[in-house]
Design an enzyme around this catalytic site. Sequence first.
Site, short mmCIF file in Angstrom:
data_model
loop_
_atom_site.label_atom_id
_atom_site.label_comp_id
_atom_site.label_asym_id
_atom_site.label_seq_id
_atom_site.Cartn_x
_atom_site.Cartn_y
_atom_site.Cartn_z
N ASP A 215 2.78 -4.52 8.49
CA ASP A 215 1.54 -3.77 8.28
C ASP A 215 0.39 -4.77 8.36
OD1 ASP A 215 -0.74 -2.66 7.23
OD2 ASP A 215 0.21 -1.83 5.44
N GLN B 181 -4.66 -5.35 6.94
CA GLN B 181 -5.60 -6.28 6.31
C GLN B 181 -5.65 -7.65 6.98
OE1 GLN B 181 -7.82 -5.62 4.08
NE2 GLN B 181 -7.15 -3.59 3.50
N CYS C 287 -4.55 2.12 -3.93
CA CYS C 287 -3.35 2.70 -3.30
C CYS C 287 -2.16 1.75 -3.39
CB CYS C 287 -3.58 3.08 -1.83
SG CYS C 287 -4.90 4.25 -1.59
N LYS D 143 -10.63 -1.08 10.22
CA LYS D 143 -10.66 -2.31 9.42
C LYS D 143 -10.92 -3.54 10.29
CE LYS D 143 -7.53 -0.39 6.00
NZ LYS D 143 -8.12 -0.23 4.66
N HIS E 169 0.87 -1.18 0.00
CA HIS E 169 0.00 0.00 0.00
C HIS E 169 0.91 1.24 0.00
CE1 HIS E 169 -2.87 2.92 1.72
NE2 HIS E 169 -3.83 2.08 1.34
N1 PMP Z 1 -1.91 -0.77 4.56
C1 PMP Z 1 -2.82 -1.58 4.00
C2 PMP Z 1 -2.43 -2.96 3.59
C3 PMP Z 1 -4.13 -1.11 3.83
O1 PMP Z 1 -5.04 -1.91 3.28
C4 PMP Z 1 -4.46 0.20 4.24
C5 PMP Z 1 -5.85 0.75 4.04
N2 PMP Z 1 -6.40 0.52 2.77
C6 PMP Z 1 -3.47 0.98 4.82
C7 PMP Z 1 -2.22 0.46 4.97
C8 PMP Z 1 -3.76 2.37 5.29
O2 PMP Z 1 -4.63 2.33 6.37
P1 PMP Z 1 -5.32 3.66 6.90
O3 PMP Z 1 -5.90 4.34 5.71
O4 PMP Z 1 -6.36 3.16 7.84
O5 PMP Z 1 -4.28 4.46 7.57
#
Ligand code: PMP
Length: 407
Positions: free
Chosen positions: A201, A204, A365, A227, A124
């Site tokens: 991270d 997910q 993203c 999430k 991401h």
């Molecule tokens: N890392 C991953 C793998 C994600 O899926 C996401 C959210 N789509 C993020 C980071 C960023 O998370 P947040 O927008 O809640 O800060």
Amino acid sequence: LTLFDAQAVRAEFPILQQQVNGHPLVYLDNAATTQKPESVIEAIADYYRFDNSNVHRGAHALSDRATEKFEGARNKVAAFINAESSAQVLWTRGTTEGVNLAAASWGRAHLKAGDRVLVSAMEHHSNIVPWQMIAESCGAQVEPIPVDDLGVIDLDALDALLDERVKMVSVGHVSNALGSINPVDEIIAKAHAVGAKVLLDAAQSIAHWSLDVQQLDCDFLVFSAHKMFGPTGMGVLYGKRELLDSMPPYQGGGEMIESVSFAGTVYNKLPYKFEAGTPNIAGAIGMGAAVDFIQGLDRQAADAHEKQLLQSAELALNNLGGFRLVGCSPNKVAVMSFVADFAHPQDIGMILDQQGIAVRTGNHCAQPIMDQYGLPGTVRASFSLYNTQADIEALMQGLEKAKMFLA
Ligand code: PMP
């Protein structure tokens, strides 16, 4: 075999009981954010109704109650990930701020010119850009760990990349774009073998199964409350104590100091050193309630239910014809990313929306992996434990319609 009662769990989510564009809502955008059960909504509302006050001031009864709930939530989260101590659980705005905090603060203390930071090619953006920013400021480099056509990290390529100049390996546990579950135990062992630290991270993965930071032996773990059935604007950075102790504060202000004078300021102890300003008290309490919600579930049965949804959805998609799955790792969570040979992902998303079906379209993203696959983006249907076979049937009917209109 334990059967998971998805209907019963679904009933706890008020938002799911509505019509959208004249159709019952089919919510398949859970990788973007999960919905909130009544218990989480109530915990947040109750805090504002009865206890709202600033924390750690100890001046009156409401402040004591707010502080107790706020720190109680931290203890819940610490136990949830099996942190050695609650002091190692730092509140953040979410995964993004967690990575930024680690990159800016740990990076400032430990990265220097010539050092290398590895991230996977399917990260991401929030696990790429903060590292690029700190690397740029100190002359370090950020390099991708290759990912193959199925969406699997190439561990041989990782071996070839690892040397003593690699100071950090920052990887996602699960890819939000493809659903791939990464072999994090192996990645952590390999990184540690050359003396590199590892940030995991877990944005997910946190909703899907139990994580144990001591067993994982990761140096940092980041995730977002929203999430895992909790509120937005709230998250956690866990770190090993010696690392957090070695890091300078991220932001300055109230709460993060022991004493302030113009001759010199003394910083507060962990975790407060990293928590400048009035925190998101309601967010922390909501996150604590989300942990309670998750711990009240049979997680193994929920996981099996989601796997079954994924299998059934992928089979049905293949049978429709005209669609191609993107990301076919043999080890996946219930994320189905796909493209059509007859239309752009956005057009498909629009037709689904008209039928009350919420999916995500775009690059998720994760532009580098989309570029690698030569795609502007995909359609992504991501399932949670409250989804049912009926949701998959609705999705397939929606996709049939999309084919009829667009093909
Ligand atoms: N890392 C991953 C793998 C994600 O899926 C996401 C959210 N789509 C993020 C980071 C960023 O998370 P947040 O927008 O809640 O800060």
